[in-house]
Scaffold this motif. Structure first.
Motif, PDB file in Angstrom:
ATOM      1  N   LEU A   8      -0.160  44.778 -68.539  1.00 54.78           N
ATOM      2  CA  LEU A   8      -0.911  43.594 -68.952  1.00 54.78           C
ATOM      3  C   LEU A   8      -1.217  42.694 -67.755  1.00 54.78           C
ATOM      4  CD1 LEU A   8       1.224  42.621 -72.088  1.00 54.78           C
ATOM      5  CD2 LEU A   8      -0.784  44.107 -72.010  1.00 54.78           C
ATOM      6  N   TRP A  16      -7.812  43.717 -75.308  1.00 54.86           N
ATOM      7  CA  TRP A  16      -7.140  45.017 -75.292  1.00 54.86           C
ATOM      8  C   TRP A  16      -7.775  45.976 -74.293  1.00 54.86           C
ATOM      9  CZ3 TRP A  16      -2.541  44.963 -77.003  1.00 54.86           C
ATOM     10  CH2 TRP A  16      -2.184  44.162 -78.097  1.00 54.86           C
ATOM     11  N   CYS A  19      -6.163  46.181 -70.858  1.00 58.31           N
ATOM     12  CA  CYS A  19      -4.767  46.613 -70.744  1.00 58.31           C
ATOM     13  C   CYS A  19      -4.661  47.973 -70.059  1.00 58.31           C
ATOM     14  CB  CYS A  19      -4.119  46.708 -72.128  1.00 58.31           C
ATOM     15  SG  CYS A  19      -4.014  45.132 -72.979  1.00 58.31           S
ATOM     16  N   TYR A  71      -0.560  36.812 -71.230  1.00 59.35           N
ATOM     17  CA  TYR A  71       0.779  37.299 -70.915  1.00 59.35           C
ATOM     18  C   TYR A  71       1.422  36.452 -69.827  1.00 59.35           C
ATOM     19  CZ  TYR A  71       4.508  40.209 -69.007  1.00 59.35           C
ATOM     20  OH  TYR A  71       5.725  40.653 -68.548  1.00 59.35           O
TER      21      TYR A  71
END
Length: 200
Positions: A8, A16, A19, A71
């Motif tokens: 991440l 997404w 990622c 994140y």
């Protein structure tokens, strides 16, 4: 310590599709995630009462609703492990195999992954997570002394095949599914070893 720095982007908004690849033993766990409360309401998340292992539902079901992710590589939660009566203690998990099977069935019924999950990266991650859940069910069933545990597992695999055959094939015949579902003496020897590696 759970770190996701290889998968991440750190301290930036992303989707997404940004990622990286999650390995076999890397999963976003309950103590690693915070969701917006409104998003949980919007996706209709409901957890069964008086049931252990629902953290898997809590982490898995809302994922397709997450359009933006952030994140932070910090520890927000400290989870004490090592108590004999803890829900994730292997002996306790074997004794609660029925609850593990119930949670996994709810995860099955939540999505048709190919139809419902648009991002291929997210779909791949969710398939890996689900495969791990089926592997845990298979291993705990082998270790259980309950007479009906094996039949309940067979029913779960059968229902998965009827619900989503592609998902079934990937969970049952991929590397993890293959080695945690071997029968006979080979399975008796391989299963505990496979489970040890999955939990490491």
């Amino acid at each position: 310590v759970m770190k996701y720095t290889r998968m991440l982007p750190v301290e930036q908004l992303f989707t997404w599709d940004d990622c990286g690849h999650f390995g076999l033993t890397k999963y976003i766990l309950m103590h690693s995630v915070i969701y917006r409360t409104q998003m949980l309401r919007d996706c209709g998340l409901a957890l069964p009462r008086h049931t252990f292992y629902v953290d898997n539902i809590f982490v898995y079901v809302p994922l397709p609703e997450c359009k933006r992710i952030y994140y932070m590589d910090i520890d927000l939660y400290r989870y004490f492990i090592g108590r004999e009566d803890q829900s994730v203690n292997e002996t306790v998990m074997i004794g609660r195999i029925d609850q593990q099977l119930r949670v996994t069935r709810i995860m099955i019924d939540s999505f048709l992954l190919e139809r419902d999950v648009k991002s291929s990266r997210l779909r791949s991650y969710m398939m890996g997570y689900f495969t791990m859940m089926m592997a845990i069910c298979s291993v705990l069933t082998k270790l259980s002394e309950e007479d009906c545990a094996d039949e309940r597992l067979k029913t779960l695999w059968k229902d998965l095949k009827e619900y989503d055959e592609r998902m079934y094939r990937r969970a049952r015949y991929g590397v993890v599914g293959f080695f945690t579902n071997l029968r006979g003496r080979a399975g008796d020897k391989t299963t505990p070893v496979s489970y040890t590696h999955l939990r490491a």
